[in-house]
Write a protein that holds these residues in place. Structure first.
Motif, PDB file in Angstrom:
ATOM      1  N   GLY A 291      -7.226  12.328  -0.918  1.00  0.00           N
ATOM      2  CA  GLY A 291      -7.690  12.637   0.432  1.00  0.00           C
ATOM      3  C   GLY A 291      -7.636  14.097   0.804  1.00  0.00           C
ATOM      4  N   LEU A 292      -7.651  14.999  -0.178  1.00  0.00           N
ATOM      5  CA  LEU A 292      -7.597  16.435   0.109  1.00  0.00           C
ATOM      6  C   LEU A 292      -8.919  17.130  -0.167  1.00  0.00           C
ATOM      7  N   GLY A 293      -9.979  16.367  -0.338  1.00  0.00           N
ATOM      8  CA  GLY A 293     -11.284  16.956  -0.579  1.00  0.00           C
ATOM      9  C   GLY A 293     -11.633  16.985  -2.056  1.00  0.00           C
ATOM     10  N   GLU A 294     -12.855  17.443  -2.336  1.00  0.00           N
ATOM     11  CA  GLU A 294     -13.346  17.473  -3.708  1.00  0.00           C
ATOM     12  C   GLU A 294     -12.951  18.774  -4.405  1.00  0.00           C
ATOM     13  N   ASN A 295     -12.898  18.691  -5.727  1.00  0.00           N
ATOM     14  CA  ASN A 295     -12.644  19.854  -6.578  1.00  0.00           C
ATOM     15  C   ASN A 295     -11.338  20.573  -6.227  1.00  0.00           C
ATOM     16  N   ARG A 296     -10.353  19.814  -5.799  1.00  0.00           N
ATOM     17  CA  ARG A 296      -9.047  20.397  -5.505  1.00  0.00           C
ATOM     18  C   ARG A 296      -8.158  20.267  -6.741  1.00  0.00           C
ATOM     19  N   ALA A 297      -7.645  21.385  -7.209  1.00  0.00           N
ATOM     20  CA  ALA A 297      -6.776  21.362  -8.383  1.00  0.00           C
ATOM     21  C   ALA A 297      -5.462  20.661  -8.040  1.00  0.00           C
ATOM     22  N   GLY A 298      -4.953  19.897  -8.998  1.00  0.00           N
ATOM     23  CA  GLY A 298      -3.676  19.240  -8.760  1.00  0.00           C
ATOM     24  C   GLY A 298      -3.481  18.006  -9.608  1.00  0.00           C
ATOM     25  N   LEU A 299      -2.418  17.281  -9.311  1.00  0.00           N
ATOM     26  CA  LEU A 299      -2.082  16.043 -10.007  1.00  0.00           C
ATOM     27  C   LEU A 299      -1.808  14.960  -8.970  1.00  0.00           C
ATOM     28  N   PHE A 300      -2.174  13.723  -9.318  1.00  0.00           N
ATOM     29  CA  PHE A 300      -2.030  12.584  -8.409  1.00  0.00           C
ATOM     30  C   PHE A 300      -1.124  11.561  -9.076  1.00  0.00           C
ATOM     31  N   PHE A 301       0.037  11.314  -8.457  1.00  0.00           N
ATOM     32  CA  PHE A 301       1.013  10.382  -9.015  1.00  0.00           C
ATOM     33  C   PHE A 301       1.009   9.109  -8.169  1.00  0.00           C
ATOM     34  N   ALA A 302       0.474   8.024  -8.722  1.00  0.00           N
ATOM     35  CA  ALA A 302       0.369   6.781  -7.959  1.00  0.00           C
ATOM     36  C   ALA A 302       0.018   5.634  -8.897  1.00  0.00           C
ATOM     37  N   LYS A 303       0.299   4.414  -8.430  1.00  0.00           N
ATOM     38  CA  LYS A 303      -0.203   3.214  -9.093  1.00  0.00           C
ATOM     39  C   LYS A 303      -1.526   2.884  -8.404  1.00  0.00           C
ATOM     40  N   GLN A 304      -2.618   3.050  -9.122  1.00  0.00           N
ATOM     41  CA  GLN A 304      -3.946   2.996  -8.517  1.00  0.00           C
ATOM     42  C   GLN A 304      -4.623   1.660  -8.810  1.00  0.00           C
ATOM     43  N   LEU A 305      -5.004   0.972  -7.742  1.00  0.00           N
ATOM     44  CA  LEU A 305      -5.732  -0.287  -7.869  1.00  0.00           C
ATOM     45  C   LEU A 305      -7.222  -0.054  -7.666  1.00  0.00           C
ATOM     46  N   GLU A 306      -8.024  -0.873  -8.328  1.00  0.00           N
ATOM     47  CA  GLU A 306      -9.468  -0.871  -8.106  1.00  0.00           C
ATOM     48  C   GLU A 306      -9.957  -2.308  -8.081  1.00  0.00           C
ATOM     49  N   ASP A 307     -11.065  -2.548  -7.379  1.00  0.00           N
ATOM     50  CA  ASP A 307     -11.603  -3.904  -7.362  1.00  0.00           C
ATOM     51  C   ASP A 307     -12.347  -4.167  -8.666  1.00  0.00           C
ATOM     52  N   LEU A 308     -12.926  -5.337  -8.787  1.00  0.00           N
ATOM     53  CA  LEU A 308     -13.551  -5.719 -10.050  1.00  0.00           C
ATOM     54  C   LEU A 308     -14.824  -4.941 -10.336  1.00  0.00           C
ATOM     55  N   ASP A 309     -15.306  -4.188  -9.343  1.00  0.00           N
ATOM     56  CA  ASP A 309     -16.456  -3.303  -9.550  1.00  0.00           C
ATOM     57  C   ASP A 309     -16.026  -1.864  -9.785  1.00  0.00           C
ATOM     58  N   GLY A 310     -14.714  -1.640  -9.863  1.00  0.00           N
ATOM     59  CA  GLY A 310     -14.210  -0.299 -10.123  1.00  0.00           C
ATOM     60  C   GLY A 310     -14.067   0.568  -8.891  1.00  0.00           C
ATOM     61  N   GLN A 311     -14.184  -0.022  -7.697  1.00  0.00           N
ATOM     62  CA  GLN A 311     -14.077   0.751  -6.469  1.00  0.00           C
ATOM     63  C   GLN A 311     -12.621   0.819  -5.998  1.00  0.00           C
ATOM     64  N   ALA A 312     -12.250   1.964  -5.443  1.00  0.00           N
ATOM     65  CA  ALA A 312     -10.894   2.166  -4.937  1.00  0.00           C
ATOM     66  C   ALA A 312     -10.960   3.057  -3.695  1.00  0.00           C
ATOM     67  N   PRO A 313      -9.989   2.908  -2.787  1.00  0.00           N
ATOM     68  CA  PRO A 313      -8.825   2.015  -2.859  1.00  0.00           C
ATOM     69  C   PRO A 313      -9.182   0.589  -2.472  1.00  0.00           C
ATOM     70  N   VAL A 314      -8.283  -0.331  -2.803  1.00  0.00           N
ATOM     71  CA  VAL A 314      -8.483  -1.738  -2.499  1.00  0.00           C
ATOM     72  C   VAL A 314      -7.121  -2.346  -2.178  1.00  0.00           C
ATOM     73  N   PRO A 315      -7.040  -3.251  -1.184  1.00  0.00           N
ATOM     74  CA  PRO A 315      -5.750  -3.883  -0.881  1.00  0.00           C
ATOM     75  C   PRO A 315      -5.351  -4.858  -1.979  1.00  0.00           C
ATOM     76  N   PHE A 316      -4.060  -5.008  -2.187  1.00  0.00           N
ATOM     77  CA  PHE A 316      -3.577  -5.826  -3.303  1.00  0.00           C
ATOM     78  C   PHE A 316      -3.918  -7.297  -3.148  1.00  0.00           C
ATOM     79  N   TRP A 317      -4.248  -7.750  -1.941  1.00  0.00           N
ATOM     80  CA  TRP A 317      -4.542  -9.176  -1.756  1.00  0.00           C
ATOM     81  C   TRP A 317      -5.983  -9.536  -2.100  1.00  0.00           C
ATOM     82  N   LYS A 318      -6.791  -8.546  -2.433  1.00  0.00           N
ATOM     83  CA  LYS A 318      -8.144  -8.825  -2.915  1.00  0.00           C
ATOM     84  C   LYS A 318      -8.139  -8.846  -4.442  1.00  0.00           C
ATOM     85  N   PRO A 319      -9.136  -9.491  -5.060  1.00  0.00           N
ATOM     86  CA  PRO A 319      -9.204  -9.447  -6.529  1.00  0.00           C
ATOM     87  C   PRO A 319      -9.239  -7.994  -7.006  1.00  0.00           C
TER      88      PRO A 319
END
Length: 534
Positions: free
Chosen positions: A436-464
């Motif tokens: 959420g800091l914009g595009e082309n921002r240098a850095g590292l992202f530390f998280a457990k990342q979920l995606e839906d079955l179409d590869g879209q993120a973020p997604v709530p854990f209660w959805k497939p």
């Protein structure tokens, strides 16, 4: 004038008038003088030992009896509030040295017993705990109220106040939690963003097991918004101190109250706790209260097939566990100021390092700064500034971040020009858009990342969904990366380490106040061989 020797031989020389006698007599006197001193020294030592022994009181002896008057072998006996404990032998007998006013005894399956100390033999009788849980038990409200003498806060004011300011006390009514649960936003507007009730209605009752564990009425368990009274106080005193055992057989699959063995009395009262010498006839000791296993039922959870909470299993795999540290070591660390848990209400003075804090901090700025270490190395080479960063999980017993699956740690790297303008990196990893800091921002992202079955993120854990990546920091395994910036006109590099509880996209949709925590915000100059670390 010379004298003849006694034997009539050669004459003996005259002696000065101060001579005390014959040589043999002098040696005899010297021996007697030294012996006398040694005797006096020995006498002094004996007197000292005698006085010491006289000052030390005789030990207290006694016996501990269990059900039907049988000897209680292996019972733990101590001076109340003291540090040293002894165990009873096969006959239930004990010998307790030292001094104190009251002797206590505890054994697994019994209430703690106590008796005023006397020099005659003591007899402590243990009363067995109830053999089954009372499902009709009425939970005790912890809030102080002089009209109700059983309220926890009436006697344990400091502990109550610490708990009341903690996340445990707000678990059932946390505003962001309820916004996600019912699909509302910060201002109460309905049908805004993620919505558990609308998107997975059959899972509506899962939350109460941890967030309102004492809710038992049908209809309330299925809708946490309906909790009231003591149940609305979340994870409260009476619930926590009714836990007799924590199951590890279905760890992560049996959540909250379903992962615990409760023991609620039919008559009188019963409290489990971490002290083995509280003898009010309603207390017992449980070693569980000092173990991470005590926390696991709510802090390890696979929900709808997704590992939403994994803090306990992370601890199992951590160096902290191998060092003998438990969750309580960091999250219930004694403040060092509490010396009596019930002053004026029967409490006794205690070592402050034996009394745990109930503030139970989680992702506070102080805790986060302890949990993360950052090192930065800057060089200028061939007209380019090179920045190397190492991020490591420090004094922590789990991955960083941990807890709810949407927690994030963001390392942001920004070039700062001499005029204050932003200078983009010419090489190095870029942040995920999820930061959420914009595009082309240098850095590292530390998280457990979920995606839906179409590869879209973020997604709530209660959805497939599925786990796209888990880039969180692991204790003992630092993350390293390098970035390059054009050196001309570059004044420095701004390093920020930011902690977020939720995705920026969700926060904006729900109109939540920004509660991100900036752990580190530092501008590093970039002359050759400049180093900075924390």
């Amino acid at each position: 004038m010379q004298k003849s020797s006694p034997g009539g031989g050669r004459p003996m020389p005259s002696r000065p008038s101060h001579d005390l006698g014959m040589p043999g007599q002098r040696r005899s006197f010297t021996r007697h003088w030294i012996s006398g001193l040694a005797g006096l020294a020995f006498l002094a030592v004996c007197l000292s030992i005698g006085l010491t022994l006289a000052d030390e009181p005789a030990p207290v002896r006694g016996v501990v009896l269990a059900a039907e008057g049988k000897p209680a072998e292996g019972a733990r006996v101590r001076w109340q509030g003291g540090a040293v404990a002894v165990s009873t032998d096969a006959e239930g007998a004990f010998t307790l040295h030292g001094v104190g006013r009251r002797v206590t005894a505890w054994k697994q399956g019994y209430f703690i017993a106590g008796q005023a100390a006397t020099r005659s033999a003591l007899q402590l009788r243990l009363r067995p705990l109830p053999d089954q849980d009372n499902l009709d038990y009425e939970w005790v409200d912890p809030r102080p109220d002089r009209r109700h003498e059983d309220r926890c806060g009436n006697c344990h004011s400091t502990i109550h106040d610490e708990w009341a300011a903690s996340a445990h006390a707000r678990s059932a009514g946390n505003r962001r939690f309820l916004n996600l649960y019912e699909g509302s936003d910060w201002h109460g507007r309905p049908n805004v963003g993620w919505n558990l009730l609308a998107e997975h209605p059959l899972g509506a009752g899962v939350c109460t097991a941890c967030h309102a564990p004492t809710a038992s009425e049908r209809g309330v368990r299925e809708d946490i918004r309906k909790v009231a009274g003591v149940d609305a106080l979340g994870v409260h005193c009476d619930f926590c101190h009714k836990i007799a055992e924590a199951s590890s057989e279905r760890l992560g699959l049996s959540h909250g109250r379903f992962g615990y063995d409760l023991l609620r009395p039919t008559q009188g009262q019963l409290f489990f706790g971490p002290l083995d010498d509280v003898d009010r006839n309603e207390d017992t000791f449980a070693p569980l209260y000092k173990e991470s296993r005590y926390c696991a039922a709510c802090h390890e959870g696979t929900i709808f097939g997704v590992p939403v909470y994994t803090t306990y299993s992370e601890w199992l795999d951590s160096p902290a566990r191998r060092e003998g540290k438990h969750c309580q070591s960091c999250h219930m660390t004694p403040t060092g100021t509490l010396t009596n848990i019930a002053p004026g209400k029967g409490g006794i003075p205690r070592d402050p390092l034996t009394l745990s804090s109930h503030a139970m901090p989680g992702a506070t700025p102080e805790m986060l700064r302890r949990a993360v270490n950052l090192k930065v190395h800057c060089d200028e080479l061939l007209g380019e500034a090179q920045v190397k960063v190492e991020v490591a999980a420090g004094d922590v017993g789990h991955r960083v971040p941990t807890g709810f699956i949407d927690r994030q740690l963001i390392l942001s790297i920004e070039g700062v020009g001499q005029t204050g303008r932003q200078v983009e990196a010419t090489s190095g990893p870029l942040l995920s858009p999820l930061a959420g800091l914009g595009e082309n921002r240098a850095g590292l992202f530390f998280a457990k990342q979920l995606e839906d079955l179409d590869g879209q993120a973020p997604v709530p854990f209660w959805k497939p969904c599925r786990i796209r990546a888990d880039t969180r920091l692991k204790p003992g395994e630092p993350a390293e990366a390098s970035w390059t910036f054009p050196a001309e006109g570059l004044a420095g590099v701004r390093i920020r380490l930011i902690y977020r509880r939720f995705h920026a996209e969700v926060q904006q949709a729900k109109a939540w106040p920004d509660d991100a925590i900036c752990i580190i915000d530092q501008v590093v100059a970039v002359p050759p061989n400049h180093r900075w670390g924390r």
